[in-house]
Structures are given as C-alpha cells and as structure tokens.
Scaffold this motif. Sequence first.
Motif, PDB file in Angstrom:
ATOM      1  N   GLY A 110       0.815  -1.209   0.000  1.00  0.00           N
ATOM      2  CA  GLY A 110       0.000   0.000   0.000  1.00  0.00           C
ATOM      3  C   GLY A 110       0.844   1.252   0.000  1.00  0.00           C
ATOM      4  N   TRP A 111       1.917   1.236   0.779  1.00  0.00           N
ATOM      5  CA  TRP A 111       2.817   2.388   0.855  1.00  0.00           C
ATOM      6  C   TRP A 111       3.503   2.621  -0.487  1.00  0.00           C
ATOM      7  N   ILE A 112       3.932   1.544  -1.133  1.00  0.00           N
ATOM      8  CA  ILE A 112       4.595   1.658  -2.441  1.00  0.00           C
ATOM      9  C   ILE A 112       3.619   2.188  -3.487  1.00  0.00           C
ATOM     10  N   ILE A 113       2.424   1.619  -3.529  1.00  0.00           N
ATOM     11  CA  ILE A 113       1.424   2.063  -4.510  1.00  0.00           C
ATOM     12  C   ILE A 113       1.035   3.514  -4.264  1.00  0.00           C
ATOM     13  N   GLU A 114       0.861   3.867  -3.011  1.00  0.00           N
ATOM     14  CA  GLU A 114       0.491   5.247  -2.663  1.00  0.00           C
ATOM     15  C   GLU A 114       1.608   6.212  -3.018  1.00  0.00           C
ATOM     16  N   GLY A 115       2.841   5.798  -2.835  1.00  0.00           N
ATOM     17  CA  GLY A 115       3.974   6.659  -3.175  1.00  0.00           C
ATOM     18  C   GLY A 115       4.129   6.863  -4.670  1.00  0.00           C
ATOM     19  N   ILE A 116       3.803   5.829  -5.461  1.00  0.00           N
ATOM     20  CA  ILE A 116       3.951   5.925  -6.914  1.00  0.00           C
ATOM     21  C   ILE A 116       2.761   6.633  -7.559  1.00  0.00           C
ATOM     22  N   PHE A 117       1.559   6.207  -7.212  1.00  0.00           N
ATOM     23  CA  PHE A 117       0.362   6.690  -7.907  1.00  0.00           C
ATOM     24  C   PHE A 117      -0.414   7.766  -7.157  1.00  0.00           C
ATOM     25  N   GLY A 118      -0.106   7.982  -5.920  1.00  0.00           N
ATOM     26  CA  GLY A 118      -0.834   8.978  -5.147  1.00  0.00           C
ATOM     27  C   GLY A 118      -1.924   8.348  -4.309  1.00  0.00           C
ATOM     28  N   LYS A 119      -2.565   9.176  -3.514  1.00  0.00           N
ATOM     29  CA  LYS A 119      -3.529   8.678  -2.536  1.00  0.00           C
ATOM     30  C   LYS A 119      -4.795   8.108  -3.157  1.00  0.00           C
ATOM     31  N   ARG A 120      -5.179   8.553  -4.322  1.00  0.00           N
ATOM     32  CA  ARG A 120      -6.441   8.100  -4.922  1.00  0.00           C
ATOM     33  C   ARG A 120      -6.439   6.629  -5.290  1.00  0.00           C
ATOM     34  N   VAL A 121      -5.287   6.025  -5.458  1.00  0.00           N
ATOM     35  CA  VAL A 121      -5.213   4.642  -5.897  1.00  0.00           C
ATOM     36  C   VAL A 121      -5.144   3.665  -4.728  1.00  0.00           C
ATOM     37  N   THR A 122      -4.909   4.135  -3.548  1.00  0.00           N
ATOM     38  CA  THR A 122      -4.748   3.234  -2.410  1.00  0.00           C
ATOM     39  C   THR A 122      -6.082   2.969  -1.727  1.00  0.00           C
ATOM     40  N   PRO A 123      -6.110   1.947  -0.886  1.00  0.00           N
ATOM     41  CA  PRO A 123      -7.330   1.683  -0.130  1.00  0.00           C
ATOM     42  C   PRO A 123      -7.769   2.856   0.718  1.00  0.00           C
ATOM     43  N   PHE A 124      -6.822   3.738   1.085  1.00  0.00           N
ATOM     44  CA  PHE A 124      -7.158   4.880   1.926  1.00  0.00           C
ATOM     45  C   PHE A 124      -7.839   5.977   1.125  1.00  0.00           C
ATOM     46  N   GLY A 125      -7.815   5.872  -0.223  1.00  0.00           N
ATOM     47  CA  GLY A 125      -8.488   6.832  -1.083  1.00  0.00           C
ATOM     48  C   GLY A 125      -9.997   6.656  -1.057  1.00  0.00           C
ATOM     49  N   ARG A 126     -10.453   5.499  -0.631  1.00  0.00           N
ATOM     50  CA  ARG A 126     -11.868   5.197  -0.410  1.00  0.00           C
ATOM     51  C   ARG A 126     -12.723   5.132  -1.667  1.00  0.00           C
ATOM     52  N   GLY A 127     -12.171   5.225  -2.836  1.00  0.00           N
ATOM     53  CA  GLY A 127     -12.959   5.122  -4.057  1.00  0.00           C
ATOM     54  C   GLY A 127     -12.950   3.700  -4.587  1.00  0.00           C
ATOM     55  N   ILE A 128     -13.593   3.507  -5.734  1.00  0.00           N
ATOM     56  CA  ILE A 128     -13.632   2.186  -6.344  1.00  0.00           C
ATOM     57  C   ILE A 128     -12.231   1.750  -6.768  1.00  0.00           C
ATOM     58  N   VAL A 129     -11.420   2.702  -7.215  1.00  0.00           N
ATOM     59  CA  VAL A 129     -10.051   2.368  -7.602  1.00  0.00           C
ATOM     60  C   VAL A 129      -9.256   1.921  -6.380  1.00  0.00           C
ATOM     61  N   GLY A 130      -9.454   2.592  -5.255  1.00  0.00           N
ATOM     62  CA  GLY A 130      -8.790   2.191  -4.018  1.00  0.00           C
ATOM     63  C   GLY A 130      -9.253   0.834  -3.542  1.00  0.00           C
ATOM     64  N   PHE A 131     -10.539   0.567  -3.692  1.00  0.00           N
ATOM     65  CA  PHE A 131     -11.095  -0.734  -3.310  1.00  0.00           C
ATOM     66  C   PHE A 131     -10.484  -1.845  -4.161  1.00  0.00           C
ATOM     67  N   LEU A 132     -10.414  -1.626  -5.473  1.00  0.00           N
ATOM     68  CA  LEU A 132      -9.828  -2.638  -6.368  1.00  0.00           C
ATOM     69  C   LEU A 132      -8.328  -2.789  -6.122  1.00  0.00           C
ATOM     70  N   ALA A 133      -7.649  -1.674  -5.839  1.00  0.00           N
ATOM     71  CA  ALA A 133      -6.217  -1.752  -5.515  1.00  0.00           C
ATOM     72  C   ALA A 133      -6.009  -2.561  -4.240  1.00  0.00           C
ATOM     73  N   SER A 134      -6.895  -2.395  -3.273  1.00  0.00           N
ATOM     74  CA  SER A 134      -6.825  -3.168  -2.039  1.00  0.00           C
ATOM     75  C   SER A 134      -6.997  -4.654  -2.311  1.00  0.00           C
ATOM     76  N   ALA A 135      -7.946  -5.001  -3.173  1.00  0.00           N
ATOM     77  CA  ALA A 135      -8.167  -6.409  -3.519  1.00  0.00           C
ATOM     78  C   ALA A 135      -6.948  -6.992  -4.228  1.00  0.00           C
ATOM     79  N   VAL A 136      -6.348  -6.230  -5.127  1.00  0.00           N
ATOM     80  CA  VAL A 136      -5.157  -6.708  -5.837  1.00  0.00           C
ATOM     81  C   VAL A 136      -3.994  -6.885  -4.866  1.00  0.00           C
ATOM     82  N   VAL A 137      -3.823  -5.946  -3.946  1.00  0.00           N
ATOM     83  CA  VAL A 137      -2.745  -6.036  -2.951  1.00  0.00           C
ATOM     84  C   VAL A 137      -2.932  -7.276  -2.083  1.00  0.00           C
ATOM     85  N   ILE A 138      -4.162  -7.535  -1.659  1.00  0.00           N
ATOM     86  CA  ILE A 138      -4.436  -8.724  -0.842  1.00  0.00           C
ATOM     87  C   ILE A 138      -4.136  -9.983  -1.634  1.00  0.00           C
ATOM     88  N   TRP A 139      -4.543 -10.006  -2.898  1.00  0.00           N
ATOM     89  CA  TRP A 139      -4.311 -11.187  -3.726  1.00  0.00           C
ATOM     90  C   TRP A 139      -2.813 -11.409  -3.965  1.00  0.00           C
TER      91      TRP A 139
END
Length: 120
Positions: free
Chosen positions: A46-75
């Motif tokens: 999550g820290w790496i993704i957030e550092g590269i793509f910004g807050k909107r892509v991480t689970p902490f961004g709370r959007g659909i993209v963050g939700f899907l990024a969270s699922a990919v990170v878990i997988w």
Amino acid sequence: MRFLGHVVRFIVSAIVLMIVGYIVPQFSVGGFWSALFLALVIAAFGWIIEGIFGKRVTPFGRGIVGFLASAVVIWLAQFIVGDVYVTWLGAILAALAIGIIDLFIPIGSPYKAGRAKERR
C-alpha cells in the motif's frame, strides 16, 4: 511512543485479518504470525502504490479504484506470505470486509502519517 503505536496498529491489523479469514470464504490465514506478516506486506504494498500513484489509488483513497487496488494487494500478498490462501473473489470480499471494519476501527495510512511528520 511512535514505535509502540506502529506495533499496536500491526497487531490490530493482524487480528482483523484473522477475523476476516474466519468470516470470508476463499480467504484464509494460517495463524497469528502469518496474519501479522500479511499485515506488514499489505502495508508495504500500500505504501509503495500510494507513493507511486498517489492517494487516490490506495485503499485509503476510499474510491472504487482504491477498493480494487486493495483487492489486488491482498491477492498479491498471498504469494509472499506463507499459510495464506486467497482467490480473486476472496480478495474482493476481504477488501470489502476490511473496508467495513476500517469504518469502525480506522487504522490510517502510514504514508499520511509520514507526511504529517514532515510538515512539523
């Protein structure tokens, strides 16, 4: 006290992952140590993704993209942590369950914590 706060946060995250592993089908965590290591790996991804793509892509961004990024990170984390089994559906359901639990027990973003520290 900051170190102790991080330790407590990862222990709470591990407990949440164990609860989610018990509730969600197609998502299983072998034990506490696997859950703790999984929490560390998910935080690092999550820290790496957030550092590269910004807050909107991480689970902490709370959007659909963050939700899907969270699922990919878990997988993806299952390939690093032993005793963890996750399917795509399990990762999506786990991301949903973790998001719901995070509403009641907010853990926060390690990236945001680092940014707040830099501003002081």
